[in-house]
Design an enzyme around this catalytic site. Structure first.
Site, PDB file in Angstrom:
ATOM      1  CE1 TYR A  54      49.725  85.289  16.282  1.00 22.09           C
ATOM      2  CE2 TYR A  54      50.081  86.930  14.577  1.00 22.09           C
ATOM      3  CZ  TYR A  54      50.170  85.625  15.024  1.00 22.09           C
ATOM      4  OH  TYR A  54      50.697  84.670  14.207  1.00 22.09           O
ATOM      5  CD  GLU A  56      51.573  85.608  20.066  1.00 17.13           C
ATOM      6  OE1 GLU A  56      50.944  86.696  20.077  1.00 17.13           O
ATOM      7  OE2 GLU A  56      52.345  85.256  19.163  1.00 17.13           O
ATOM      8  CG  ASP A 209      40.231  62.903  24.887  1.00 14.57           C
ATOM      9  OD1 ASP A 209      39.210  63.606  24.704  1.00 14.57           O
ATOM     10  OD2 ASP A 209      41.054  62.640  24.000  1.00 14.57           O
ATOM     11  CB  THR A 235      37.087  68.194  20.405  1.00 14.01           C
ATOM     12  OG1 THR A 235      36.168  67.127  20.598  1.00 14.01           O
ATOM     13  CG2 THR A 235      38.438  67.656  20.011  1.00 14.01           C
ATOM     14  CE  LYS A 238      35.689  64.133  18.229  1.00 17.04           C
ATOM     15  NZ  LYS A 238      36.816  64.986  18.649  1.00 17.04           N
ATOM     16  NE  ARG A 244      37.441  70.354  12.678  1.00 18.17           N
ATOM     17  CZ  ARG A 244      36.649  69.288  12.519  1.00 18.17           C
ATOM     18  NH1 ARG A 244      35.419  69.427  12.074  1.00 18.17           N
ATOM     19  NH2 ARG A 244      37.083  68.087  12.810  1.00 18.17           N
TER      20      ARG A 244
HETATM   21  N1  DSN Z   1      38.352  62.233  14.456  1.00 19.36           N
HETATM   22  C1  DSN Z   1      37.964  62.244  15.833  1.00 19.36           C
HETATM   23  C2  DSN Z   1      37.310  60.985  16.247  1.00 19.36           C
HETATM   24  O1  DSN Z   1      36.617  60.466  15.440  1.00 19.36           O
HETATM   25  O2  DSN Z   1      37.458  60.513  17.363  1.00 19.36           O
HETATM   26  C3  DSN Z   1      39.048  62.633  16.730  1.00 19.36           C
HETATM   27  O3  DSN Z   1      40.282  62.640  16.160  1.00 19.36           O
END
Ligand code: DSN
Length: 462
Positions: A54, A56, A209, A235, A238, A244
């Site tokens: 932990y 925080e 984003d 994120t 990808k 993730r």
């Molecule tokens: N599932 C992802 C996408 O395909 O854009 C993001 O939530």
């Protein structure tokens, strides 16, 4: 209970499911545009003892003891995050604690848009994301539309390209506190300069984003949002090919200089850090943060740049191959890692095609196309190349992949023409008509035979 026991003997049931999923990934063609295969070292960091701790707070200011090493992990991740995107530590800060992309976006709104303050994001059926304020006539679907007031911008239904003029016109009336430049299903580069001009005209902050394209940005293959935006979220799993997780980059230092010569400073750092913790999250997931750091180190290598070039070359090959077979690609092409196929000319919808493709071992997702009347019956398929590129597929391999996709779509047409109008009737025919079942089986075995020739990043045995 023996805490040292191997999962194979400790929990054969879960082990078997992991093994089966590995087989599915190995024998199939993963073409979900937002997915990828993380490297073995990323997975090793994820499976490490860092999950036990932990922590925080921020490095050097934690609420629990014993964080001397964790601080180093988080600081290293922050440093690598800035390096991966060529950012100066005096001008950009980064919070690497968000658990993923939606929590990162929600934290940003929480930090800088007051409750029920206004945001504008791309309309989800036109390629935007849930967390950019999506709602329908009947329902505030995303919490970002429950706690903030959202007004979407859209693409031109004919060109499939973002209608920046209309965005400007509506922004001048809606006067948002924040404009979101980000996509979930849009295959073209965003015009961040144009977004900046509109944001400045209405006094809004500009959030990018870049979740889908952050790997392409890190490799310098597409325009960078950092040149124009105040805040950038992403994120990490990808195109970036990490675990993730999520990150928030925020500007620091001088925001603007007034006519009087006085500097107006950015005040994002404290607000964003406090929105993530204690605002929305508890302890950071330290194993995830370490795994992000591993991926970010990979992201500055020449091999990573080549990989991203190949992702884009493969997307172009996929696009051209499908167009040569007569398919309509929304916006007429791709600048990135994905294509959106409009199946209306084939008199098909995305759900039926997705189901047949799934049955033959090709994972894609149904998606709305611009102008779709119903989000429940989307007409498109979103298809991406990052995951298969991580397995080593090149342009000529995508010619084979296009053949498989085309065969599956022809099969979809065949089943549609002889089943009832509902999706249930379609699925019944697909699973019970012996002739159809045999065709699906035959195509699936050819897909498998092709797919297993390409190795899968990660561990060999599970
Ligand atoms: N599932 C992802 C996408 O395909 O854009 C993001 O939530």
């Amino acid at each position: 209970m023996n805490l040292q026991e191997d999962i194979r003997t400790d929990d054969p049931e879960i082990y078997e499911l992991i093994r089966l999923e590995k087989e599915r990934q190995r024998k199939g063609l993963e073409m979900i545009a937002s997915e990828n295969f993380a490297s073995r070292s990323v997975q090793q960091a994820l499976g490490s003892c860092l999950t036990n701790k932990y922590s925080e707070g921020q490095p050097g200011q934690r609420y629990y003891g014993g964080n001397e090493i964790i601080d180093k992990v988080e600081l290293l991740c922050q440093k690598r995050a800035r390096e991966a995107f060529g950012l100066d530590a005096d001008r950009w800060g980064v919070n690497v604690q968000p658990l993923s992309g939606s929590p990162a976006n929600f934290a940003v709104y929480t930090a800088v848009v007051e409750p029920h303050g206004r945001i504008m994001g791309l309309y989800l059926p036109d390629g935007g994301h849930l967390s950019h304020g999506f709602m329908t006539q009947n329902k505030r679907v995303s919490a970002t539309s429950v706690f903030f007031e959202s007004f979407p911008y859209k693409v031109d239904p004919v060109t499939g390209l973002i209608d920046y003029d209309k965005l400007r016109e509506n922004a001048l009336m809606f006067l948002p506190k924040m404009i979101v430049a980000g996509v979930s299903c849009y295959s073209r580069n965003l015009d961040y300069k144009r977004f900046r001009e509109i944001a400045d005209e209405v006094g809004a902050l500009l959030l990018a984003d870049m979740a889908h394209v952050s790997g392409l940005v890190a490799a310098g293959e597409i325009p960078s949002p950092f040149d124009y935006c105040d805040i950038v979220t992403t994120t990490t799993h990808k195109t970036l090919r990490g675990p993730r997780s999520g990150m928030i980059f925020y500007r620091k230092g001088v925001r603007k200089v007034l006519k009087s010569g006085e500097n107006v400073m950015y005040d994002l750092e404290k607000k964003i850090n406090e929105a993530v913790f204690p605002g929305l999250q508890g302890g950071p997931h330290n194993h995830q943060i370490a795994a992000v750091a591993v991926a970010l180190r990979q992201a500055v290598t020449p091999e990573f740049k080549l990989y991203q070039k190949q992702v884009m070359a493969n997307a172009k090959a996929l696009c051209t191959g499908l167009q040569n077979k007569g398919y309509t690609i929304v916006s007429g092409g791709t600048d990135t890692h994905l294509v959106l196929v409009d199946l209306r000319p084939q008199k098909l919808d995305g759900a039926r095609a997705e189901k047949v493709l799934e049955d033959v071992g090709i994972a894609v997702n149904k998606n709305t196309c611009p102008g779709d009347k119903s989000a429940l019956k989307p007409s498109g398929l979103r298809i991406g190349t990052p995951a298969l590129t991580s397995r080593g597929l090149k342009e000529e391999d995508f010619d084979r992949v296009v053949e498989f996709i085309h065969e599956a779509i022809l099969l979809t047409q065949e089943v549609v023409s002889s089943s009832g109008p509902t999706l249930r009737e379609f699925k019944t025919k697909l699973s019970t008509d012996q002739e159809v079942v045999n065709k699906v089986k035959a195509l699936k075995s050819r897909v498998e035979e092709f797919a297993i020739k390409f190795s899968l990043p990660g561990f060999d045995d599970w």
